[in-house]
Design a protein around this motif. Structure first.
Motif, mmCIF file in Angstrom:
data_model
loop_
_atom_site.group_PDB
_atom_site.id
_atom_site.type_symbol
_atom_site.label_atom_id
_atom_site.label_comp_id
_atom_site.label_asym_id
_atom_site.label_seq_id
_atom_site.Cartn_x
_atom_site.Cartn_y
_atom_site.Cartn_z
ATOM 1 N N ASP A 33 0.836 -1.213 0.000
ATOM 2 C CA ASP A 33 0.000 0.000 0.000
ATOM 3 C C ASP A 33 0.864 1.253 0.000
ATOM 4 O O ASP A 33 0.562 2.234 -0.682
ATOM 5 N N VAL A 43 -2.752 10.438 -1.386
ATOM 6 C CA VAL A 43 -2.676 9.396 -0.357
ATOM 7 C C VAL A 43 -1.335 9.515 0.344
ATOM 8 O O VAL A 43 -0.294 9.371 -0.278
ATOM 9 N N GLY A 46 -2.084 5.447 5.889
ATOM 10 C CA GLY A 46 -2.967 4.292 5.850
ATOM 11 C C GLY A 46 -2.812 3.439 7.092
ATOM 12 O O GLY A 46 -1.893 3.612 7.882
ATOM 13 N N THR A 65 -0.247 2.399 12.160
ATOM 14 C CA THR A 65 -0.465 3.136 10.918
ATOM 15 C C THR A 65 0.856 3.476 10.251
ATOM 16 O O THR A 65 1.907 3.442 10.887
#
Length: 173
Positions: A33, A43, A46, A65
């Motif tokens: 990710d 982004v 996450g 995270t």
């Protein structure tokens, strides 16, 4: 997760057993990710993992995270944090810890320099003031953050494991 981190989780949560979280919460998936989000300006953070105590025990949720930082850390941390000598910066408190490390890797090739990655570990849900040995809690959160950070650095194939030591360094800087 290292044996030290497993012991630290027991200190933080009061349990040695945990509920399984979604299959997407693995180091490999978090690294994938991060790589996918590395060039996406929309982004920058996450979830990497969630830790829950077993059903029928006091509710506890710990979130691990990741986030992308734009540069090496600067400035002074909040007073509740103890600065530790790991990576670019490690901050530990009685209810959270953050490890930032620099990663040079073929997976994150950037002509401007290394990627700066922050792994955070903190209690979520209904926070309450930490109880017990504050120094031991700070060390426990830092140990879990270090374990996940090191695993992430290895998964991303960061040069020299992002400058992270093999074992957590819990001595204040």
């Amino acid at each position: 997760m290292s044996a030290d981190a497993a012991q630290a989780l027991k200190l933080i949560t009061g349990s040695s057993r945990f509920e399984a979280s979604a299959k997407k919460y693995t180091v490999a998936q978090a690294a994938a990710d991060f790589v996918k989000a590395f060039w996406d300006p929309k982004v920058y953070r996450g979830d990497a993992c969630r830790v829950y105590t077993p059903i029928g025990t006091p509710d506890f949720q710990l979130r691990i995270t990741w986030r992308r930082a734009h540069s090496a850390p600067s400035g002074n941390p909040a007073q509740k944090f103890t600065v530790l000598k790991m990576g670019e910066e490690t901050l530990a408190a009685a209810d959270m810890a953050h490890v930032q490390f620099a990663c040079k890797s073929g997976k994150l090739a950037d002509p401007l320099g290394p990627a700066h990655i922050v792994i955070g570990v903190e209690r979520w849900g209904m926070p309450k003031p930490p109880e017990g040995d504050i120094k031991a809690l700070k060390n426990a959160y830092a140990t879990v953050a270090h374990s996940f950070s090191l695993a992430m650095a290895k998964e991303l194939r960061c040069e020299k494991n992002g400058g992270l030591p093999a074992k957590p360094v819990l001595i204040p800087a």
